[in-house]
Design an enzyme around this catalytic site. Structure first.
Site, mmCIF file in Angstrom:
data_model
loop_
_atom_site.group_PDB
_atom_site.id
_atom_site.type_symbol
_atom_site.label_atom_id
_atom_site.label_comp_id
_atom_site.label_asym_id
_atom_site.label_seq_id
_atom_site.Cartn_x
_atom_site.Cartn_y
_atom_site.Cartn_z
ATOM 1 C CD GLU A 34 -24.298 84.074 114.371
ATOM 2 O OE1 GLU A 34 -24.976 84.233 113.497
ATOM 3 O OE2 GLU A 34 -24.546 85.318 115.187
ATOM 4 C CD GLN A 35 -20.771 87.448 114.714
ATOM 5 O OE1 GLN A 35 -18.762 87.767 115.058
ATOM 6 N NE2 GLN A 35 -20.754 88.916 114.454
ATOM 7 N NE ARG A 108 -32.910 91.455 109.439
ATOM 8 C CZ ARG A 108 -32.110 91.326 109.768
ATOM 9 N NH1 ARG A 108 -32.049 92.209 111.783
ATOM 10 N NH2 ARG A 108 -30.777 91.748 109.660
ATOM 11 C CE1 TYR A 218 -42.609 96.310 107.116
ATOM 12 C CE2 TYR A 218 -42.544 98.530 105.404
ATOM 13 C CZ TYR A 218 -41.744 96.887 106.791
ATOM 14 O OH TYR A 218 -40.491 96.834 107.202
ATOM 15 C CG ASP A 304 -26.881 92.090 104.111
ATOM 16 O OD1 ASP A 304 -27.755 92.374 103.044
ATOM 17 O OD2 ASP A 304 -27.608 92.348 105.234
HETATM 18 C C1 LIG Z 1 -32.760 100.218 107.094
HETATM 19 C C2 LIG Z 1 -33.014 98.837 106.524
HETATM 20 C C3 LIG Z 1 -34.549 97.829 106.163
HETATM 21 C C4 LIG Z 1 -34.423 96.804 105.535
HETATM 22 N N1 LIG Z 1 -35.707 96.808 104.722
HETATM 23 C C5 LIG Z 1 -35.862 95.213 104.450
HETATM 24 C C6 LIG Z 1 -36.888 94.737 103.579
HETATM 25 O O1 LIG Z 1 -38.054 95.812 103.695
HETATM 26 N N2 LIG Z 1 -36.909 94.106 102.734
HETATM 27 C C7 LIG Z 1 -35.526 93.032 102.829
HETATM 28 O O2 LIG Z 1 -35.360 91.748 101.953
HETATM 29 N N3 LIG Z 1 -34.245 93.447 103.612
HETATM 30 C C8 LIG Z 1 -34.559 94.286 104.032
HETATM 31 N N4 LIG Z 1 -33.111 95.170 104.685
HETATM 32 C C9 LIG Z 1 -32.041 93.634 104.235
HETATM 33 C C10 LIG Z 1 -31.995 92.793 105.349
HETATM 34 O O3 LIG Z 1 -31.841 93.545 106.380
HETATM 35 C C11 LIG Z 1 -30.947 92.005 104.791
HETATM 36 O O4 LIG Z 1 -30.150 92.216 103.879
HETATM 37 C C12 LIG Z 1 -30.549 90.735 105.757
HETATM 38 O O5 LIG Z 1 -30.987 90.653 106.671
HETATM 39 C C13 LIG Z 1 -29.662 89.660 105.350
HETATM 40 O O6 LIG Z 1 -29.514 88.633 106.328
HETATM 41 P P1 LIG Z 1 -27.905 88.130 106.178
HETATM 42 O O7 LIG Z 1 -28.654 86.854 106.638
HETATM 43 O O8 LIG Z 1 -27.709 87.894 105.068
HETATM 44 O O9 LIG Z 1 -27.308 88.210 106.845
HETATM 45 P P2 LIG Z 1 -27.012 89.322 108.802
HETATM 46 O O10 LIG Z 1 -28.477 89.590 109.190
HETATM 47 O O11 LIG Z 1 -25.958 89.885 109.110
HETATM 48 O O12 LIG Z 1 -26.523 87.603 109.788
HETATM 49 C C14 LIG Z 1 -25.342 87.356 109.430
HETATM 50 C C15 LIG Z 1 -25.341 86.545 110.745
HETATM 51 O O13 LIG Z 1 -24.005 86.117 110.600
HETATM 52 C C16 LIG Z 1 -23.176 85.785 111.959
HETATM 53 N N5 LIG Z 1 -21.760 86.198 111.914
HETATM 54 C C17 LIG Z 1 -20.476 86.944 111.633
HETATM 55 N N6 LIG Z 1 -19.677 86.800 111.059
HETATM 56 C C18 LIG Z 1 -19.606 85.984 111.814
HETATM 57 C C19 LIG Z 1 -18.101 85.162 112.058
HETATM 58 N N7 LIG Z 1 -17.186 85.802 112.090
HETATM 59 N N8 LIG Z 1 -18.608 83.913 112.725
HETATM 60 C C20 LIG Z 1 -19.401 83.222 112.694
HETATM 61 N N9 LIG Z 1 -21.153 84.217 112.584
HETATM 62 C C21 LIG Z 1 -20.591 85.596 111.943
HETATM 63 C C22 LIG Z 1 -23.770 87.351 112.656
HETATM 64 O O14 LIG Z 1 -23.638 87.692 113.997
HETATM 65 C C23 LIG Z 1 -24.942 87.178 111.711
HETATM 66 O O15 LIG Z 1 -25.611 87.023 112.682
HETATM 67 C C24 LIG Z 1 -33.259 96.566 105.585
HETATM 68 C C25 LIG Z 1 -32.321 96.875 106.004
HETATM 69 C C26 LIG Z 1 -32.358 97.519 106.447
HETATM 70 C C27 LIG Z 1 -30.471 97.948 106.937
#
Ligand SMILES: Cc1cc2nc3c(=O)[nH]c(=O)nc-3n(C[C@H](O)[C@H](O)[C@H](O)COP(=O)(O)OP(=O)(O)OC[C@H]3O[C@@H](n4cnc5c(N)ncnc54)[C@H](O)[C@@H]3O)c2cc1C
Length: 397
Positions: A34-35, A108, A218, A304
């Protein structure tokens, strides 16, 4: 006999933690990179559909989750202009009976913490913080990871890129493409429930639909806080995405005033109670079109990093959790090569996540509709109500 190299997971957000947890349950050791220098899971509330909650229950996370999450009794959709009810979907018991799990609303950070605690209990994963991935190369033996602040390359048998919207790992899988700004902004706030008028202190989800705007609220954190999100269309976009993109209070106030001109007093009063908003400029990518966009050789994408989506189905985290469960189930098949296992994962996932990305975009248009489309939507809600709001294709998956 030497133990096999771990599977590397880059990014310890919800997707990365879920991947490490699911892999560990399948008997696979992983190494999370993790960065950030420490866990600072930001953000606000999110909704978790039964499709996600079911997997979390299977992983033994459900009990901890329910200590902080709320289980809304219903989703009520109202017209933002005159507060008229457009539809109501019973949730708690009805969802449990229909889908084998409830719909939960949670902060979250609480979800992140539940996943992390479960991972710690499992002892199948090493975590290295403050490691920003710079480059990846595939070798006959596996994958080599190069980090910004370290000369030493790390070895892994495969790599899972869970590094979010601006994924570095994604470049290895499908080259460079910038995420697309949607022109929509989310303004988010958490309000202490005890300070709110009684009308807002309900154990339910509320959604208000207006032209070019919708509002979602909510309860979270055991019902002590109300999570409020106002989603508006704006002419400008941010150059970065994040949970708290800098946008001045004056810009936010101007956006809210413009978009809420026609809104009813009830909604305006709620918005006026918020002392400070956090801004989120919404980005996504075009829906996934093939398995090749999720895996290449010994590298796969998840969450994502693979399929960022607009939050209009509330499924970004849900899809990351589904990805993790699917990845672990395919990784278990030890008779196949790493490449084949990851390809099988990608083939199992791509059309589902693509459908969810497309439906999220479509919902944005429907929620914010104006004129004839808005009238048609409201008429359909009046007749179809709960049936239109329920999504068995999504929640039963
Ligand atoms: C307004 C809003 C409302 C939302 N509501 C919902 C909801 O109600 N329900 C739902 O299911 N989802 C919701 N989401 C979406 C959800 O929050 C995300 O899809 C989800 O958190 C993505 O998780 P992730 O782990 O894929 O990515 P992220 O949470 O972006 O995690 C990526 C991680 O990788 C790390 N990283 C990045 N680059 C590097 C690198 N080069 N080297 C090492 N580490 C790195 C980052 O620091 C981070 O910790 C919402 C999003 C938004 C914007």
């Amino acid at each position: 006999m030497t133990s096999p190299l771990p599977v590397a997971v880059v990014g310890a957000g919800i997707g990365g933690l879920a991947a490490a947890l699911a892999l560990g349950r399948a008997g696979v050791n992983s190494h999370l990179y993790e960065q950030s220098a420490r866990f600072e899971e930001a953000g606000a509330g999110i909704g978790l559909g039964p499709n996600a909650v079911r997997r979390l229950d299977e992983w033994g996370v459900g009990k901890a989750l329910r200590e902080t999450a709320c289980m809304p009794l219903a989703l009520q959709v109202r017209n933002a202009d005159d507060a008229r009810e457009l539809g109501r979907l019973p949730m708690a018991d009805a969802f449990q009976a229909r889908y084998g799990a409830p719909y939960l609303t949670i902060h979250r950070a609480d979800l992140h913490d539940s996943l992390w605690q479960a991972l710690c209990r499992q002892s199948t994963c090493d975590l290295t913080l403050h490691q920003r991935l710079r480059e990846v190369s595939q070798t006959p033996a596996g994958v080599e990871l190069h980090f910004e602040n370290s000369e030493l390359a790390q070895q892994a048998q495969a790599l899972v890129g869970a590094d979010g919207l601006y994924s570095q790992v994604r470049r290895t899988v499908c080259g460079e493409q910038a995420p697309e700004a949607s022109g929509h902004w989310a303004y988010r706030a958490m309000l202490p429930m005890q300070d709110l008028p009684v009308a807002w202190r309900k154990l339910q989800m509320g959604m208000w639909l207006g032209s070019g705007l919708h509002v979602v609220h909510y309860p979270v954190r055991g019902g002590e806080w109300l999570n409020v999100v106002v989603l508006v269309e704006a002419t400008d976009t941010a150059t970065t995405a994040g949970w708290d993109v800098s946008r001045t209070s004056a810009q936010i106030a101007a956006d809210l005033q413009r978009c809420m001109q026609a809104s009813c007093n009830e909604l305006k009063e709620l918005v006026a109670l918020v002392p400070q908003w956090r801004a989120w400029c919404l980005f996504d990518r075009p829906p996934v079109v093939s398995a090749a966009q999720l895996a290449r050789g010994k590298v796969a994408l998840l969450g994502d990093a693979a399929h960022p989506m607009l939050p209009y189905l509330a499924q970004g985290a849900g899809m990351a959790i589904e990805d993790a469960a699917c990845l672990a189930s395919h990784w278990q098949n030890a008779s196949l090569s790493a490449e084949q296992r990851l390809l099988n994962y990608a083939q199992a996932r791509w059309s589902r996540v693509s459908q969810v990305q497309q439906r999220a975009r479509r919902n944005g248009r429907i929620f914010h509709a104006d004129g004839l489309l808005r009238s048609a939507r409201d008429a359909a809600m009046k007749v179809g109500g709960a049936r239109l709001m329920d999504m068995p294709w999504l929640y039963a998956g």
